[in-house]
Write an enzyme that holds these catalytic residues in place. Structure first.
Site, PDB file in Angstrom:
ATOM      1  N   LYS A 183       0.973   4.244  -3.042  1.00  0.00           N
ATOM      2  CA  LYS A 183       0.882   5.689  -2.670  1.00  0.00           C
ATOM      3  C   LYS A 183       1.895   6.356  -3.186  1.00  0.00           C
ATOM      4  CE  LYS A 183      -3.039   5.261  -2.289  1.00  0.00           C
ATOM      5  NZ  LYS A 183      -4.055   6.159  -2.584  1.00  0.00           N
ATOM      6  N   TYR A 205       0.903  -1.104   0.070  1.00  0.00           N
ATOM      7  CA  TYR A 205       0.049   0.007   0.076  1.00  0.00           C
ATOM      8  C   TYR A 205       0.989   1.435  -0.256  1.00  0.00           C
ATOM      9  CZ  TYR A 205      -3.583   3.342   1.239  1.00  0.00           C
ATOM     10  OH  TYR A 205      -4.417   4.571   1.222  1.00  0.00           O
TER      11      TYR A 205
END
Length: 330
Positions: free
Chosen positions: A210, A206
């Site tokens: 990002k 994750y």
């Protein structure tokens, strides 16, 4: 440095109150993806409360989207035709293309486009030709941006406005180790799609997604300067919020999102509305806590330009393989 960064994060989470959105959005058309729950729904609620004329709730699940529409209408007393529920599945390139085509043909204008839909997971699955969180958070996000930017540019010229496209990023970009950056040239996305690599680095996945968003927005700002570009493209971090994002992650991640320091989704959504309302000074920039902020980790300092150049090159090659010519939209 890591300890100082964590202490700074804690301070912001506990002591920083994001400004409640104000002003009027009368006459404006706003699109928010991932808006049936969480941050997206709360951002749409703010836009409805502040008088936006058309708000597109872009959702994967139409039933949940309609439930969100009814809830927002009841809460804000906006007109029955303000909120529209449109389907888009960011795990499907075909769905992204169909949604963008509908945007182009069915909406007279777009003022604000917020790409909020995202995924965090510790479970390996594929969507299209990549691991699902990379497909949803990165590839489809920038595919959609490329496809709708011509409509935003058209709106700018026709209505004398400066539309904004905001991508919801995260402060965790600063923690990404991104070992996949050591892949051979033009092989980053291939490595990110590898199940064995995912299993080895899944805690980092994750943050990597990002980081890739932040790097791509920076690259856009460098290649298309604000003073010669009709649209503002930025990214924002809403901070750690109590949302459903971590439902597929470990118990530890789930409990962190439920911790006392986590913001409510309404509180975090203020960052989305703020970013979508900014001017050219935010083009190509990262915003945190409703201010333009420095990026950190691999997105800053030595080697960051070379990394974002490579990411942008490989991302645009990926987009061109999905739809030839699409990157001309940028």
């Amino acid at each position: 440095m890591a300890v100082l960064g964590f202490l700074s994060f804690l301070y912001r989470q506990i002591f920083t109150t994001l400004p409640v959105p104000t002003g009027s959005y009368a006459g404006q058309t706003v699109v928010v993806t991932g808006s049936n729950i969480g941050l997206g729904k709360e951002a749409a609620r703010h836009f409805a409360r502040l008088g936006a004329s058309t708000i597109i709730l872009a959702v994967r699940n139409l039933r949940k989207g309609k439930d969100a529409k009814a809830e927002i209408e009841k809460d804000t007393n906006c007109g029955p035709n303000v909120l529209q529920v449109w389907e888009v599945d960011m795990a499907s390139y075909a769905s992204v293309k169909a949604f963008a085509a509908r945007i182009t043909t069915d909406l007279p204008r777009i003022d604000i486009f917020i790409e909020n839909a995202g995924k965090a997971t510790g479970i390996y699955t594929k969507a299209e030709d990549n691991e699902s969180s990379i497909t949803i958070n990165v590839i489809s996000t920038f595919l959609l941006a490329a496809l709708v930017l011509p409509k935003l540019k058209e709106s700018a010229e026709k209505y004398g406005i400066r539309p904004v496209l905001t991508i919801v990023a995260s402060a965790v970009h600063a923690t990404a180790k991104f070992t996949e950056r050591n892949a051979p040239e033009e092989k980053i996305f291939d490595m990110l799609s590898d199940e064995a690599v995912f299993e080895k680095n899944k805690v980092d996945r994750y943050p990597v997604s990002k980081l890739l968003e932040v790097l791509a927005v920076q690259a856009i700002g460098e290649r298309y300067p604000a003073d010669s570009y009709a649209v503002t493209i930025n990214c924002t971090s809403p901070g750690l919020c109590r949302s459903g994002l971590a439902r597929e992650l470990s118990d530890d991640s789930f409990h962190i999102q439920r911790s006392p320091i986590a913001r409510s989704t309404e509180h975090g959504s203020r960052a989305l509305v703020h970013a979508g309302s900014q001017g050219p000074e935010s083009h190509g920039k990262y915003l945190s806590d409703c201010v333009i902020s420095p990026t950190r980790g691999l997105a800053a300092g030595k080697g960051s330009k070379e990394l974002r150049d490579r990411v942008w090159r490989e991302l645009t090659q990926k987009l061109e393989s999905i739809q030839p010519g699409v990157t001309r939209g940028f």
